[in-house]
Design an enzyme around this catalytic site. Structure first.
Site, short mmCIF file in Angstrom:
data_model
loop_
_atom_site.label_atom_id
_atom_site.label_comp_id
_atom_site.label_asym_id
_atom_site.label_seq_id
_atom_site.Cartn_x
_atom_site.Cartn_y
_atom_site.Cartn_z
N HIS A 20 24.20 6.61 -18.25
CA HIS A 20 23.06 6.73 -17.34
C HIS A 20 23.32 6.04 -16.00
CE1 HIS A 20 20.22 7.59 -20.96
NE2 HIS A 20 20.92 8.63 -20.60
N HIS A 61 19.02 18.44 -26.03
CA HIS A 61 17.60 18.13 -26.16
C HIS A 61 16.82 19.35 -25.68
CE1 HIS A 61 17.86 17.49 -21.79
NE2 HIS A 61 18.96 16.81 -22.04
N TYR A 94 34.13 10.05 -23.58
CA TYR A 94 34.14 8.94 -22.63
C TYR A 94 35.14 7.89 -23.10
CZ TYR A 94 29.78 11.43 -22.03
OH TYR A 94 28.86 12.44 -21.87
N GLU A 96 25.39 19.73 -24.29
CA GLU A 96 26.07 18.79 -23.40
C GLU A 96 27.00 17.80 -24.10
OE1 GLU A 96 23.46 15.71 -21.78
OE2 GLU A 96 21.75 16.81 -22.56
N GLU A 156 27.50 20.26 -19.30
CA GLU A 156 26.12 20.50 -19.78
C GLU A 156 25.55 21.77 -19.17
OE1 GLU A 156 23.23 17.50 -18.55
OE2 GLU A 156 21.90 18.13 -20.17
N ASP A 200 0.82 -1.22 0.00
CA ASP A 200 0.00 0.00 0.00
C ASP A 200 0.85 1.27 0.00
OD1 ASP A 200 0.97 -0.37 2.49
OD2 ASP A 200 -0.92 -0.01 3.55
N1 GLY Z 1 20.19 14.32 -17.45
C1 GLY Z 1 19.82 13.70 -18.63
C2 GLY Z 1 20.45 14.34 -19.78
O1 GLY Z 1 21.43 15.03 -19.63
O2 GLY Z 1 19.98 14.26 -20.87
MN MN Z 2 20.57 16.73 -20.71
MN MN Z 3 21.94 15.96 -17.86
#
Ligand code: GLY
Ligand code: MN
Ligand code: MN
Length: 434
Positions: A239, A350, A384, A380, A404, A36
């Protein structure tokens, strides 16, 4: 956010829908965590955008030109016992008084009332596929009317995707929205500064993550997405969210974290040395990423297209990687072959808004969308280099760097909403030395 802002949005949407139409939009539902206990509730962004109403089990209906009210909100009834256990509800009175609905009915009565609202309209605007159970319900109501068409009921003849116009509206941020996005940016900047000042070898990633929890909550904000706090090799996992390892002397720490304020997101990444000093190899890579980010931000201005910043970042990264011999060959050819993708495998940004990866088309037809004043996007780029990368000297191993920022397209160019946060290596080292 003022009530008038939501009203303005609904009016704008209804103007675009035209007469003889109806828009139907469901709220998000509570999601069970276990038994719950529920996950914290987050309202559906489209629903929030049009209503400002933050309860589950609600449905918004807009009927442009309807005499007895254009905006109807179905929501939970008031219930003293339920409210004692689970919290306050607006109820039908609250929906009208506090959320400007022209009329409101209990959500339990929707099955009886909605077919009557659908009847007589030609087109139904909705978002198919997001809540499949709700889609089934909607199709059921339409079939119910169809079954009575011989009795003279007028059946809506088409479903129209609401996403198209609604998401284009959401792409352009108003003054009120930008106020909230600036606030979110400012809070996230402070949190990143706290993290930089606190970081020491031997701390755990979750201890640094806790700084973000604290700063966000302290300011009445919340995470816009799960924080990425990745030391060393973890910085190369795009991620990474486990955030449970120890931070080692000599490693970098990549933090991607941003808060949302009244639903409006910020999204910031910085990468800094755990011990407060970049190694020469880390600096080399950092300089390439920073130069790529600066070049990409320069391309954010009205009239340029969506892909211009990405192309600029790719050029700088490819050239930089060639100079330090991580890529070999002619840069123009390497770009064409996308050789950079070995080290830079994501895109440069994005849209940003109520969703961290916000709605809005990136292409119109087969052309990249032109940037226009009022759009907000992230820039961003990153590089890597996981350990044991083929053909890569070990001095580069486990360097994962992303920088970013959040950028608003203005009339004349752009404004970096997250500019206050240091990003030059010397400035970061100075802040960390405190
Ligand atoms: N924090 C997710 C991205 O940078 O797209
Ligand atoms: Mn982002
Ligand atoms: Mn991000």
């Amino acid at each position: 956010m003022k009530k008038t802002e939501f009203k303005r949005r609904r009016s704008q949407l209804m103007k675009m829908m035209g007469k003889g139409t109806i828009a139907i939009l469901a709220s998000a539902s509570q999601v069970t965590r276990n038994r719950d206990v529920d996950f914290p509730f987050r309202q559906d962004s489209d629903f929030l955008y049009l209503t400002g109403f933050s309860e589950p089990d609600a449905v918004m209906v807009l009927i442009p030109g309807r005499k007895h009210g254009e905006y109807i909100l179905f929501c939970r009834e008031k219930d003293p016992e339920q409210e004692t256990w689970h919290g306050r509800r607006a109820g039908q009175e609250g929906a009208v008084e506090d959320y400007d609905a022209d009329d409101s009915f209990p959500i339990e009565d929707m099955d009886d009332i909605l077919p009557g609202l659908l009847e007589g309209t030609d087109a139904i605007f909705n978002i198919m596929g997001r809540y499949p159970e709700f889609d089934q319900q909607l199709i059921g109501w339409v079939n119910h009317i169809k079954a009575q068409s011989r009795a003279g009921l007028h059946v809506p003849s088409e479903f129209v995707s609401l996403d198209y116009i609604l998401h284009d509206m959401r792409l352009f941020k108003s003054r009120e929205e930008l106020k909230l996005m600036r606030k979110a940016a400012t809070i996230s900047v402070s949190a990143h500064e706290r993290a930089m000042k606190l970081c020491r070898p031997g701390h755990y990633e979750f201890q640094i993550a806790a700084e973000f929890d604290h700063e966000f909550r302290q300011c009445g904000a919340q995470h816009a997405y799960p924080a990425i706090v990745g030391g060393g090799a973890n910085g190369c996992i795009l991620h990474y969210t486990e955030n449970n390892e120890v931070l080692n002397d000599g490693d970098l720490l990549l933090i991607d974290s941003g808060c949302e304020v009244q639903g409006y997101a910020s999204d910031i990444t910085r990468t800094f040395p755990v011990n407060g000093k970049y190694s020469p190899a880390q600096r080399d890579i950092y300089h390439i990423v920073l130069a790529a980010q600066v070049a990409a931000i320069k391309k954010v201005r009205p009239g340029n297209h969506w892909n211009d910043p990405h192309n600029a970042a790719v050029r700088v990264i490819t050239r930089g990687l060639t100079e330090i011999k991580l890529l070999k060959g002619n840069p123009t050819r390497l770009i064409k072959e996308q050789a950079y993708r070995k080290f830079y495998m994501h895109r440069t940004g994005h849209w940003l808004g109520l969703d961290v990866h916000d709605v809005g088309d990136y292409k119109v037809g087969d052309q990249w969308r032109l940037l226009e004043s009022g759009m907000v996007l992230t820039i961003e780029p990153g590089i890597y280099i996981p350990a044991h990368s083929k053909g890569v000297h070990r001095k580069w191993w486990d360097i994962g760097i992303r920088i970013e920022d959040d950028v608003l397209v203005t009339n004349t160019g752009c404004e970096v909403l997250t500019e206050a946060l240091v990003k030059k290596p010397d400035d970061i080292e100075a802040l960390m030395a405190g």
